[in-house]
Design a protein around this motif. Structure first.
Motif, mmCIF file in Angstrom:
data_model
loop_
_atom_site.group_PDB
_atom_site.id
_atom_site.type_symbol
_atom_site.label_atom_id
_atom_site.label_comp_id
_atom_site.label_asym_id
_atom_site.label_seq_id
_atom_site.Cartn_x
_atom_site.Cartn_y
_atom_site.Cartn_z
ATOM 1 N N LYS A 57 -6.743 16.389 -0.234
ATOM 2 C CA LYS A 57 -7.217 15.142 -0.851
ATOM 3 C C LYS A 57 -6.087 14.126 -1.068
ATOM 4 O O LYS A 57 -6.064 13.401 -2.069
ATOM 5 N N LEU A 58 -5.148 14.074 -0.114
ATOM 6 C CA LEU A 58 -4.122 13.040 -0.168
ATOM 7 C C LEU A 58 -4.749 11.712 0.250
ATOM 8 O O LEU A 58 -5.634 11.676 1.103
ATOM 9 N N SER A 59 -4.291 10.620 -0.326
ATOM 10 C CA SER A 59 -4.924 9.330 -0.031
ATOM 11 C C SER A 59 -4.037 8.384 0.769
ATOM 12 O O SER A 59 -4.533 7.526 1.498
ATOM 13 N N LYS A 60 -2.705 8.514 0.622
ATOM 14 C CA LYS A 60 -1.787 7.611 1.317
ATOM 15 C C LYS A 60 -0.766 8.452 2.080
ATOM 16 O O LYS A 60 -0.083 9.283 1.493
ATOM 17 N N ASP A 100 3.310 5.623 -3.873
ATOM 18 C CA ASP A 100 2.789 7.001 -3.887
ATOM 19 C C ASP A 100 2.506 7.512 -2.484
ATOM 20 O O ASP A 100 1.621 8.357 -2.284
ATOM 21 N N ALA A 141 -6.175 15.998 4.468
ATOM 22 C CA ALA A 141 -7.520 15.669 3.993
ATOM 23 C C ALA A 141 -8.038 16.759 3.060
ATOM 24 O O ALA A 141 -8.673 16.472 2.041
ATOM 25 N N SER A 153 0.810 -1.217 0.000
ATOM 26 C CA SER A 153 0.000 0.000 0.000
ATOM 27 C C SER A 153 0.840 1.262 0.000
ATOM 28 O O SER A 153 0.297 2.354 0.007
ATOM 29 N N SER A 196 -8.366 9.877 10.379
ATOM 30 C CA SER A 196 -7.562 8.897 9.641
ATOM 31 C C SER A 196 -8.408 8.004 8.739
ATOM 32 O O SER A 196 -7.915 7.460 7.746
ATOM 33 N N SER A 197 -9.675 7.848 9.072
ATOM 34 C CA SER A 197 -10.550 6.997 8.267
ATOM 35 C C SER A 197 -10.794 7.588 6.875
ATOM 36 O O SER A 197 -11.295 6.898 5.985
ATOM 37 N N GLU A 198 -10.421 8.858 6.679
ATOM 38 C CA GLU A 198 -10.601 9.506 5.382
ATOM 39 C C GLU A 198 -9.549 9.076 4.363
ATOM 40 O O GLU A 198 -9.709 9.327 3.173
ATOM 41 N N PHE A 199 -8.485 8.421 4.832
ATOM 42 C CA PHE A 199 -7.385 8.065 3.944
ATOM 43 C C PHE A 199 -7.466 6.591 3.531
ATOM 44 O O PHE A 199 -7.921 5.740 4.300
ATOM 45 N N ASP A 200 -6.983 6.303 2.319
ATOM 46 C CA ASP A 200 -6.937 4.916 1.850
ATOM 47 C C ASP A 200 -5.907 4.115 2.644
ATOM 48 O O ASP A 200 -6.105 2.929 2.911
#
Length: 265
Positions: free
Chosen positions: A196-199, A133, A193, A130, A233-237
């Motif tokens: 809009k960062l995901s990792k 990136d 957040a 995971s 933290s739940s907002e991130f992949d």
């Protein structure tokens, strides 16, 4: 409270709208509440209308208030009015605003504790697959005990837009260096957040804080902020929280101290 009663501060006819919004003291209190957008209330509007307007009002981070701030602010303004009348004592608008924000945070924390009682808080595990990136965020805080003020800083590594790779701010009414460190992490997550960062890999040189976030130990003074961190933290992949040595976090440390010095001038 009727219009036959005079405001104890400005001697104008006292009504709910005057006491909570239009009195000069109340205006100064609201000016200290960090709202994303100012709520404009007309003189001819009712208290019911004000409640409706404030349902959409949002407090800016890092104060830690995501619920409606109006009840707590009005409650503190009312208590301050009565203290002035019956005890002849008065506090500053800044103190009243800080108390209102504190009450709102305490209420939110109480709801979260009730909701998570008996449930295991999720942990954040590293997964090599995971980590492609992955953006790294290093955070730090500088704390002034005398002023109860903290400088908060965050630095992102790996962004496509280098103009957004760092930031800093200050926070008043911070009671310990550990709370300051936790506020820095929470604010960095809010920024990530928003971008809009995901990792994300979040790094702090506070071993105690990282252990608390990863559920290895809980510290009473930061339990509410840690729950905020875990909720955001739940907002991130993918997200992982890591401890780094202080010597490897000098850039964020310097930025936090710079923010604190600038606010203390």
């Amino acid at each position: 409270m009727t219009s036959d009663v005079c405001c104890p501060r400005c001697k104008e006819p006292e009504t709910p709208m005057h006491t909570f919004f239009f009195c000069e003291f109340a205006r100064k209190v609201w000016a200290e509440i960090p709202l994303k957008h100012t709520v404009h209330i007309a003189v001819d509007e009712t208290f019911k209308t004000a409640i409706t307007w404030f349902r959409k009002a949002i407090c800016l981070p890092p104060v830690g208030v995501t619920t409606n701030i109006m009840p707590w602010t009005c409650w503190m303004i009312w208590k301050e009015r009565n203290t002035l009348i019956f005890e002849g004592k008065s506090r500053t608008p800044e103190e009243i605003a800080a108390k209102a924000l504190g009450l709102a945070r305490e209420w939110k924390q109480a709801q979260q504790i009730q909701q998570t009682k008996g449930k295991k808080i999720p942990s954040y595990r590293q997964d090599q697959r995971s980590q492609q990136d992955l953006i790294e965020c290093r955070t730090d805080a500088a704390w002034d005990k005398g002023q109860r003020k903290a400088g908060l800083a965050w630095i992102f590594t790996g962004l496509q837009n280098p103009a957004q790779d760092q930031g800093h701010t200050t926070q008043d009414f911070v009671n310990s260096p550990l709370i300051a460190e936790a506020l820095a992490v929470r604010l960095s997550l809010c920024m990530a957040a928003t971008m809009k960062l995901s990792k994300l890999r979040v790094c702090s040189d506070s071993l105690t804080l990282i252990a608390a976030i990863n559920n290895k130990q809980q510290m009473k003074e930061i339990v509410g902020i840690v729950r905020d961190i875990q909720e955001i933290s739940s907002e991130f992949d993918f997200i992982v929280f890591s401890h780094i040595p202080r010597k490897n976090n000098e850039r964020a440390d310097s930025l936090a101290k710079q923010a604190l010095r600038a606010a203390s001038v």
